[in-house]
Scaffold this motif. Structure first.
Motif, PDB file in Angstrom:
ATOM      1  N   ASP A  29     -22.869  -8.276   0.741  1.00 51.40           N
ATOM      2  CA  ASP A  29     -22.272  -7.443  -0.313  1.00 51.40           C
ATOM      3  C   ASP A  29     -20.842  -7.056   0.040  1.00 51.40           C
ATOM      4  O   ASP A  29     -19.972  -6.987  -0.835  1.00 51.40           O
ATOM      5  CB  ASP A  29     -23.114  -6.183  -0.538  1.00 51.40           C
ATOM      6  CG  ASP A  29     -24.433  -6.510  -1.220  1.00 51.40           C
ATOM      7  OD1 ASP A  29     -24.571  -7.651  -1.695  1.00 51.40           O
ATOM      8  OD2 ASP A  29     -25.325  -5.639  -1.264  1.00 51.40           O
ATOM      9  N   ASN A  30     -20.596  -6.818   1.308  1.00 51.43           N
ATOM     10  CA  ASN A  30     -19.240  -6.479   1.723  1.00 51.43           C
ATOM     11  C   ASN A  30     -18.284  -7.638   1.496  1.00 51.43           C
ATOM     12  O   ASN A  30     -17.158  -7.443   1.046  1.00 51.43           O
ATOM     13  CB  ASN A  30     -19.225  -6.074   3.200  1.00 51.43           C
ATOM     14  CG  ASN A  30     -19.486  -4.594   3.389  1.00 51.43           C
ATOM     15  OD1 ASN A  30     -18.847  -3.761   2.755  1.00 51.43           O
ATOM     16  ND2 ASN A  30     -20.429  -4.261   4.249  1.00 51.43           N
ATOM     17  N   ALA A  62      -3.606  -8.799   3.043  1.00 53.18           N
ATOM     18  CA  ALA A  62      -3.208  -7.925   4.133  1.00 53.18           C
ATOM     19  C   ALA A  62      -4.373  -7.680   5.068  1.00 53.18           C
ATOM     20  O   ALA A  62      -5.498  -7.453   4.638  1.00 53.18           O
ATOM     21  CB  ALA A  62      -2.712  -6.598   3.576  1.00 53.18           C
ATOM     22  N   MET A 112     -18.629 -10.002  -0.700  1.00 55.58           N
ATOM     23  CA  MET A 112     -18.455 -10.153  -2.146  1.00 55.58           C
ATOM     24  C   MET A 112     -17.428  -9.151  -2.673  1.00 55.58           C
ATOM     25  O   MET A 112     -16.632  -9.460  -3.548  1.00 55.58           O
ATOM     26  CB  MET A 112     -19.789  -9.951  -2.868  1.00 55.58           C
ATOM     27  CG  MET A 112     -20.735 -11.114  -2.687  1.00 55.58           C
ATOM     28  SD  MET A 112     -19.921 -12.690  -3.016  1.00 55.58           S
ATOM     29  CE  MET A 112     -21.276 -13.732  -3.388  1.00 55.58           C
ATOM     30  N   LEU A 113     -17.468  -7.954  -2.130  1.00 53.75           N
ATOM     31  CA  LEU A 113     -16.499  -6.954  -2.564  1.00 53.75           C
ATOM     32  C   LEU A 113     -15.084  -7.362  -2.162  1.00 53.75           C
ATOM     33  O   LEU A 113     -14.137  -7.181  -2.930  1.00 53.75           O
ATOM     34  CB  LEU A 113     -16.830  -5.583  -1.976  1.00 53.75           C
ATOM     35  CG  LEU A 113     -16.002  -4.514  -2.663  1.00 53.75           C
ATOM     36  CD1 LEU A 113     -16.817  -3.769  -3.686  1.00 53.75           C
ATOM     37  CD2 LEU A 113     -15.389  -3.559  -1.697  1.00 53.75           C
ATOM     38  N   MET A 114     -14.972  -7.936  -0.966  1.00 52.54           N
ATOM     39  CA  MET A 114     -13.657  -8.407  -0.535  1.00 52.54           C
ATOM     40  C   MET A 114     -13.153  -9.498  -1.481  1.00 52.54           C
ATOM     41  O   MET A 114     -11.962  -9.578  -1.778  1.00 52.54           O
ATOM     42  CB  MET A 114     -13.715  -8.963   0.890  1.00 52.54           C
ATOM     43  CG  MET A 114     -13.908  -7.920   1.954  1.00 52.54           C
ATOM     44  SD  MET A 114     -12.581  -6.706   1.975  1.00 52.54           S
ATOM     45  CE  MET A 114     -11.257  -7.674   2.689  1.00 52.54           C
ATOM     46  N   ALA A 123     -11.324  -2.678   6.679  1.00 53.36           N
ATOM     47  CA  ALA A 123     -10.956  -1.440   5.980  1.00 53.36           C
ATOM     48  C   ALA A 123     -11.777  -1.280   4.702  1.00 53.36           C
ATOM     49  O   ALA A 123     -12.126  -0.175   4.323  1.00 53.36           O
ATOM     50  CB  ALA A 123      -9.466  -1.447   5.658  1.00 53.36           C
ATOM     51  N   GLY A 124     -12.103  -2.379   4.050  1.00 58.74           N
ATOM     52  CA  GLY A 124     -12.842  -2.283   2.798  1.00 58.74           C
ATOM     53  C   GLY A 124     -14.345  -2.394   2.963  1.00 58.74           C
ATOM     54  O   GLY A 124     -15.067  -2.493   1.990  1.00 58.74           O
ATOM     55  N   PHE A 125     -14.804  -2.365   4.205  1.00 58.76           N
ATOM     56  CA  PHE A 125     -16.241  -2.528   4.442  1.00 58.76           C
ATOM     57  C   PHE A 125     -16.960  -1.199   4.395  1.00 58.76           C
ATOM     58  O   PHE A 125     -16.428  -0.183   4.826  1.00 58.76           O
ATOM     59  CB  PHE A 125     -16.472  -3.171   5.818  1.00 58.76           C
ATOM     60  CG  PHE A 125     -16.352  -4.665   5.816  1.00 58.76           C
ATOM     61  CD1 PHE A 125     -15.532  -5.298   4.906  1.00 58.76           C
ATOM     62  CD2 PHE A 125     -17.067  -5.432   6.726  1.00 58.76           C
ATOM     63  CE1 PHE A 125     -15.407  -6.676   4.898  1.00 58.76           C
ATOM     64  CE2 PHE A 125     -16.950  -6.810   6.726  1.00 58.76           C
ATOM     65  CZ  PHE A 125     -16.126  -7.428   5.813  1.00 58.76           C
ATOM     66  N   ALA A 164     -13.844  -9.748  -4.656  1.00 59.99           N
ATOM     67  CA  ALA A 164     -13.380  -9.086  -5.874  1.00 59.99           C
ATOM     68  C   ALA A 164     -12.047  -8.380  -5.622  1.00 59.99           C
ATOM     69  O   ALA A 164     -11.158  -8.381  -6.462  1.00 59.99           O
ATOM     70  CB  ALA A 164     -14.428  -8.101  -6.353  1.00 59.99           C
ATOM     71  N   LEU A 165     -11.918  -7.787  -4.439  1.00 62.09           N
ATOM     72  CA  LEU A 165     -10.683  -7.088  -4.091  1.00 62.09           C
ATOM     73  C   LEU A 165      -9.496  -8.031  -4.106  1.00 62.09           C
ATOM     74  O   LEU A 165      -8.388  -7.649  -4.456  1.00 62.09           O
ATOM     75  CB  LEU A 165     -10.814  -6.510  -2.684  1.00 62.09           C
ATOM     76  CG  LEU A 165     -10.988  -5.015  -2.565  1.00 62.09           C
ATOM     77  CD1 LEU A 165     -11.144  -4.616  -1.114  1.00 62.09           C
ATOM     78  CD2 LEU A 165      -9.820  -4.293  -3.183  1.00 62.09           C
ATOM     79  N   THR A 205       0.824  -1.207   0.000  1.00 61.80           N
ATOM     80  CA  THR A 205       0.000   0.000   0.000  1.00 61.80           C
ATOM     81  C   THR A 205       0.861   1.261   0.000  1.00 61.80           C
ATOM     82  O   THR A 205       0.378   2.332  -0.319  1.00 61.80           O
ATOM     83  CB  THR A 205      -0.968   0.048   1.197  1.00 61.80           C
ATOM     84  OG1 THR A 205      -0.206   0.014   2.395  1.00 61.80           O
ATOM     85  CG2 THR A 205      -1.912  -1.123   1.178  1.00 61.80           C
TER      86      THR A 205
END
Lengths: 256, 406
Positions: free
Chosen positions: B109-110, B93, B112-114, B99-101, B116-117, B77
């Motif tokens: 949905d959160n 990490a 799922m985004l993780m 942090a990405g929530f 994709a991340l 980062t």
């Protein structure tokens, strides 16, 4: 790049959803707020200032003219205003989570297209029911949209990374956009402007693009220079902005 | 570079400096007039260290020493100002939980985004989701709610599960091991252990030296942006402890004298420490213990959970906090854990107590079956005095024979 597409789509959905989360009207605000803006301008400029567009003699001519110009304008100005602040807002996040940074300004730019897409469908419908629809507009539309995205994205990416170093941009960009708005023939046709100033509009990429839209949808006459300027601006802003973003990206996270 | 393949992380003379300016316009002045206007904050300098593939590597050090900066560098980062670095393999990490929530999005949905991340492709997403939710132990109706409605424990459980359910080669964790309730803490530790067993590389920093000692093969002590000690965990942890003790100094000593005032961890622990007593031929908790007396140490605990096997450990501590000796039931061979609800009594006999004159305290720990997680503890209790009738000096009597005196 392919691995980033699902992430981009999810991030886009999150961006759109979370912006209206908790409000009663929800996603309808995306359409409602431009609708109110357009109504205001329509009443003010069609009925009080009596602006008339020469090629569109009918009563509702100005309304179509206004709609054609303001839809892309709102998308671009919102996209730029939001992308300017997006890296500054997510600076902490980016230190804690490895993330493809370019997604942030891209999402801001693309999410702002939503009202334009809805509005353009309505515009085409209105034109068609009044016998004013020009099928060639459908050929121009993808091209103009591409140029619009290239310009906005390039500029938005550049602004997003510059705003990290020059925080004043967070204040300066929204007010500058207001100036550019009035310097763009959206509320008035170009023929109301003294002829000696017409060539100056080529220097305004937004004006060129929007005159392109008006030409495509309404058949208003537009100088060849302006039509030529559209792809040049698209290329210059798109590529230039992207390159600047690439060059400055390593400075991200250095501004503690 | 030779042998590069066996290295997961390779840092060579890494430095990280931040420029900062007194006024924002100084940045422009510097660019335009080429006049130095910045001050440097050096976060890291001269960091050379290798983390081998499959190694669990710990970072210790004070707050602001540069541990987190180092983890961020490895996570990618931020980038170093100077030096060379290579990270071989996919990194996940866990620098900040969630942090990405996004609070307005649902748990699902959160997650799922993780996915994709972390570059998990569409087909594997459902599988990933199933693993995350199973580990987080959250029911479907909770996962359908926005994350902002979660309790902090639920939030952290989901965030930890999402971050560790990816299958990285290298896992970078910043102080995230003490998450949620006891039960989940244990699960999280087990997950780290699983990573270790699967031959993954784990790089983490923690204030909990006990955890670092139990989990890490090697460690580094970072102090003011530099490596102070690097190598086997025990050496590094000891060096760091020594520094900390020095820093705390004598002021702490006085308050430590209060002894039995130090409380246990909580009255709510599922296995509770009740009492510790010292027995000699002079009776229970005598006024003093004589060197070479047989000494019996009895520890009583009470378990409220039949399904939670545990170990009991203790340490004899000098009144200046120096550990003299400590051991635990899981160091026995075979070290079966203690099981069952109700009271348990652990008794240790020292046939001939070897400590010489001094004031000592006891610390008692109730540990889980891995011996890593502390369930309950009571530090600095039951002060006792030892008197040595002989004339030898020092802390402890070492068995010896005079072989030649001529």
């Amino acid at each position: 790049m392919t691995a980033r597409l699902p992430l981009f789509l999810l991030w886009l959905r999150r961006d759109i959803k979370s912006r209206y989360a908790g409000s009663i009207m929800g996603i309808f605000w995306a359409v409602l707020s431009p609708l109110l803006t357009i109504s205001l301008f329509y009443v003010l400029f069609a009925h009080i200032f009596k602006v008339r567009v020469p090629e569109l003699a009918s009563d509702t001519g100005f309304f179509y003219y206004l709609l054609t110009g303001i839809l892309p304008w709102l998308a671009m100005s919102e996209g730029l205003a939001r992308s300017t602040g997006v890296l500054a807002a997510y600076e902490q996040f980016l230190q804690k989570q490895p993330f493809p940074v370019a997604i942030l300004p891209t999402t801001a730019v693309i999410a702002a297209l939503l009202p334009q897409v809805v509005g353009t469908v309505v515009l085409i419908f209105l034109l068609a029911t009044n016998g004013l629809f020009r099928p060639s507009a459908l050929l121009y539309l993808p091209y103009l949209l591409c140029m619009q995205i290239a310009m906005t994205l390039g500029l938005g990416m550049a602004l997003s990374i510059l705003a990290l170093h020059v925080r004043d941009l967070l204040q300066a960009v929204p007010i500058s956009l207001q100036f550019v708005f009035y310097a763009t023939p959206i509320l008035y046709p170009l023929n109301m402007v003294p002829a000696e100033y017409h060539h100056l509009f080529v220097l305004n990429p937004f004006a060129c693009l929007i005159m392109g839209y008006q030409h495509a949808f309404l058949g208003t006459s537009t100088g060849n220079l302006v039509l030529l300027a559209i792809p040049l601006w698209g290329l210059a802003l798109g590529l230039g902005g992207y390159l600047l973003f690439r060059v400055l990206k390593p400075t991200l996270g250095e501004t503690l | 570079m030779s042998g590069g393949d066996s290295l997961a992380v390779e840092l060579r003379d890494i430095g990280k400096a931040y420029r900062f300016y007194n006024r924002p316009q100084d940045r422009i002045v510097e660019v335009l007039f080429r006049r130095k206007r910045h001050h440097l904050h050096i976060a890291l300098s001269g960091i050379t260290l290798d983390v081998h593939r499959g190694e669990t590597f710990g970072l210790v050090g004070e707050n602001g020493a540069g541990k987190s900066t180092l983890l961020k560098l490895v996570a990618g980062t931020i980038r170093p100002t100077s030096g060379r670095m290579r990270v071989n393999g996919r990194v996940a990490a866990l620098l900040e939980l969630g942090a990405g929530f996004h609070p307005d999005e649902t748990g699902r949905d959160n997650v799922m985004l993780m996915a994709a991340l972390n570059g998990i492709p569409g087909r594997a997403m459902d599988d990933y989701y199933a693993r995350v939710t199973e580990f987080a132990e959250l029911p479907a109706d909770v996962l359908a709610r926005p994350v902002k409605t979660y309790s902090s424990g639920m939030f952290m459980r989901l965030a930890f599960s999402a971050a560790t359910a990816v299958d990285p080669d290298i896992l970078v964790i910043d102080e995230a091991l003490s998450v949620g309730d006891m039960h989940f803490q244990k699960k999280s530790l087990n997950r780290i252990m699983d990573f270790r067993k699967a031959g993954k590389t784990v790089l983490f920093c923690s204030h909990n030296l006990y955890q670092v000692r139990s989990l890490c093969m090697r460690a580094a002590w970072i102090h003011q942006g530099r490596i102070m000690a690097l190598g086997e965990t025990e050496h590094v942890a000891t060096a760091y402890e020594g520094y900390e003790r020095e820093k705390e100094g004598a002021s702490r000593e006085a308050s430590r004298q209060m002894g039995s005032a130090a409380p246990s961890v909580s009255g709510l622990a599922p296995v509770r420490f009740l009492d510790a007593s010292i027995e000699t031929t002079d009776g229970v908790n005598p006024a003093y213990v004589e060197t070479f007396q047989p000494l019996r140490l009895a520890i009583e605990v009470e378990s409220h959970r039949a399904d939670l096997p545990f170990h009991v450990g203790f340490a004899i501590v000098r009144n200046d906090k120096e550990n003299i000796f400590g051991t635990s039931t899981h160091f026995r061979d075979p070290g079966h854990p203690i099981r069952g609800e109700g009271r348990h009594r652990v008794v240790v006999l020292f046939p001939s107590f070897p400590l010489q004159s001094g004031d000592y305290l006891l610390s008692v720990y109730v540990l889980d079956d891995t011996g890593i997680q502390v369930i309950d503890m009571a530090e600095g209790i039951r002060p006792f005095r030892v008197l040595h009738r002989g004339r030898e000096i020092g802390l402890v009597y070492l068995e010896h024979e005079w072989e030649a005196v001529s």
